[in-house]
Design a protein around this motif. Structure first.
Motif, PDB file in Angstrom:
ATOM      1  N   GLY A   1      19.355  22.177 -53.994  1.00 33.90           N
ATOM      2  CA  GLY A   1      19.129  21.007 -53.161  1.00 33.90           C
ATOM      3  C   GLY A   1      19.788  21.105 -51.803  1.00 33.90           C
ATOM      4  O   GLY A   1      20.502  22.076 -51.502  1.00 33.90           O
ATOM      5  N   PRO A   2      19.567  20.117 -50.959  1.00 30.96           N
ATOM      6  CA  PRO A   2      20.056  20.159 -49.574  1.00 30.96           C
ATOM      7  C   PRO A   2      21.555  20.354 -49.438  1.00 30.96           C
ATOM      8  O   PRO A   2      22.009  21.143 -48.595  1.00 30.96           O
ATOM      9  N   GLU A   3      22.358  19.655 -50.245  1.00 31.56           N
ATOM     10  CA  GLU A   3      23.805  19.788 -50.118  1.00 31.56           C
ATOM     11  C   GLU A   3      24.273  21.191 -50.473  1.00 31.56           C
ATOM     12  O   GLU A   3      25.162  21.749 -49.820  1.00 31.56           O
ATOM     13  N   VAL A   4      23.670  21.761 -51.506  1.00 32.82           N
ATOM     14  CA  VAL A   4      24.024  23.126 -51.918  1.00 32.82           C
ATOM     15  C   VAL A   4      23.677  24.115 -50.821  1.00 32.82           C
ATOM     16  O   VAL A   4      24.470  25.000 -50.470  1.00 32.82           O
TER      17      VAL A   4
ATOM     18  N   PRO B   1      21.458  31.342 -39.247  1.00 34.38           N
ATOM     19  CA  PRO B   1      20.564  30.771 -40.269  1.00 34.38           C
ATOM     20  C   PRO B   1      19.194  30.468 -39.693  1.00 34.38           C
ATOM     21  O   PRO B   1      19.057  30.159 -38.503  1.00 34.38           O
ATOM     22  N   TRP B   2      18.192  30.576 -40.550  1.00 35.36           N
ATOM     23  CA  TRP B   2      16.864  30.172 -40.124  1.00 35.36           C
ATOM     24  C   TRP B   2      16.896  28.700 -39.715  1.00 35.36           C
ATOM     25  O   TRP B   2      17.434  27.856 -40.456  1.00 35.36           O
ATOM     26  N   PRO B   3      16.324  28.355 -38.583  1.00 30.07           N
ATOM     27  CA  PRO B   3      16.308  26.943 -38.184  1.00 30.07           C
ATOM     28  C   PRO B   3      15.254  26.166 -38.964  1.00 30.07           C
ATOM     29  O   PRO B   3      14.232  26.722 -39.377  1.00 30.07           O
TER      30      PRO B   3
ATOM     31  N   GLY C   1      10.582  18.204 -38.639  1.00 33.90           N
ATOM     32  CA  GLY C   1      10.037  17.526 -39.805  1.00 33.90           C
ATOM     33  C   GLY C   1      10.263  18.240 -41.117  1.00 33.90           C
ATOM     34  O   GLY C   1       9.984  17.689 -42.193  1.00 33.90           O
ATOM     35  N   GLU C   2      10.776  19.460 -41.078  1.00 32.81           N
ATOM     36  CA  GLU C   2      11.015  20.220 -42.307  1.00 32.81           C
ATOM     37  C   GLU C   2      12.288  19.727 -42.983  1.00 32.81           C
ATOM     38  O   GLU C   2      13.285  19.426 -42.320  1.00 32.81           O
ATOM     39  N   VAL C   3      12.256  19.655 -44.305  1.00 26.66           N
ATOM     40  CA  VAL C   3      13.429  19.269 -45.078  1.00 26.66           C
ATOM     41  C   VAL C   3      13.712  20.342 -46.122  1.00 26.66           C
ATOM     42  O   VAL C   3      12.827  21.115 -46.496  1.00 26.66           O
TER      43      VAL C   3
END
Length: 201
Positions: A44-47, A63-65, A69-71
């Protein structure tokens, strides 16, 4: 160049230039404990954000940006990075590998009658990959192949399972594994090659 054996197995045999750069990138990291994350199945996002911060604090990889709108998906547990040498690295909490599809030897579309040809190709390609790894990482702490009766568990339990060749380098917080896939008829190996991964402790 690409080729096809008389039996129909396809091969790719390309220079090791990308692997040369990727191995140099990996050689620069001397302490992987700064990148290691919790040994669990969290995602998930936090990880992912925590992983990105750890890698950015320990390396100069970018890191890849996120696109507008991408999550970050709830199932995501890894992220991609670009090194200063232009190599793509995929990083998990416990694993890192380079994405160099246009480097080295591989075989694909392997049929049941192609196993011997695939083994011969791996045996021919292995020395160049090993020499390149030695150039960047020094002498391996372990070197073996499936001709040894106890190869599957010789380095550590299961380390040689599914491998034809294996070399291991120890680093603080990680092991570098250079290996080739073992071609098998049952189940049928449809593709094999020489690869390398960093297993982060």
């Amino acid at each position: 160049m690409d080729g096809r054996t008389p039996r129909g197995m396809k091969t790719q045999d390309r220079p090791l230039d990308e692997d040369d750069l990727a191995m140099a990138d990996l050689a620069e990291i001397t302490d992987w404990t700064r990148i290691a994350g919790p040994d669990d199945d969290a995602a998930g996002p936090e990880v992912v954000r925590a992983l990105v911060y750890r890698v950015m604090n320990a390396t100069d990889w970018k890191p890849w940006p996120l696109e507008p709108g991408e999550v970050i998906d709830e199932a995501m547990a890894s992220w991609g990075f670009t090194t200063r040498r232009g190599i793509t690295m995929i990083v998990f909490a416990g694993l890192t590998f380079s994405d160099c599809p246009d480097s080295g030897w591989s075989a694909y579309d392997i049929g049941p009658d192609d196993i011997a040809a695939a083994e011969k190709g791996l045996d021919a390609a292995w020395p160049d990959h090993l020499a390149l790894a030695r150039k960047h990482w020094g002498e391996p702490d372990y070197l073996g192949d499936d001709s040894a009766p106890m190869f599957a568990d010789e380095w550590e339990p299961g380390a040689g399972s599914g491998r034809r060749h294996l070399a291991v380098w120890l680093r603080t917080g990680a092991q570098y594994h250079l290996y080739s896939n073992k071609p098998t008829r049952q189940p049928l190996s449809t593709a094999v090659g020489v690869n390398y991964s960093v297993y982060i402790d």
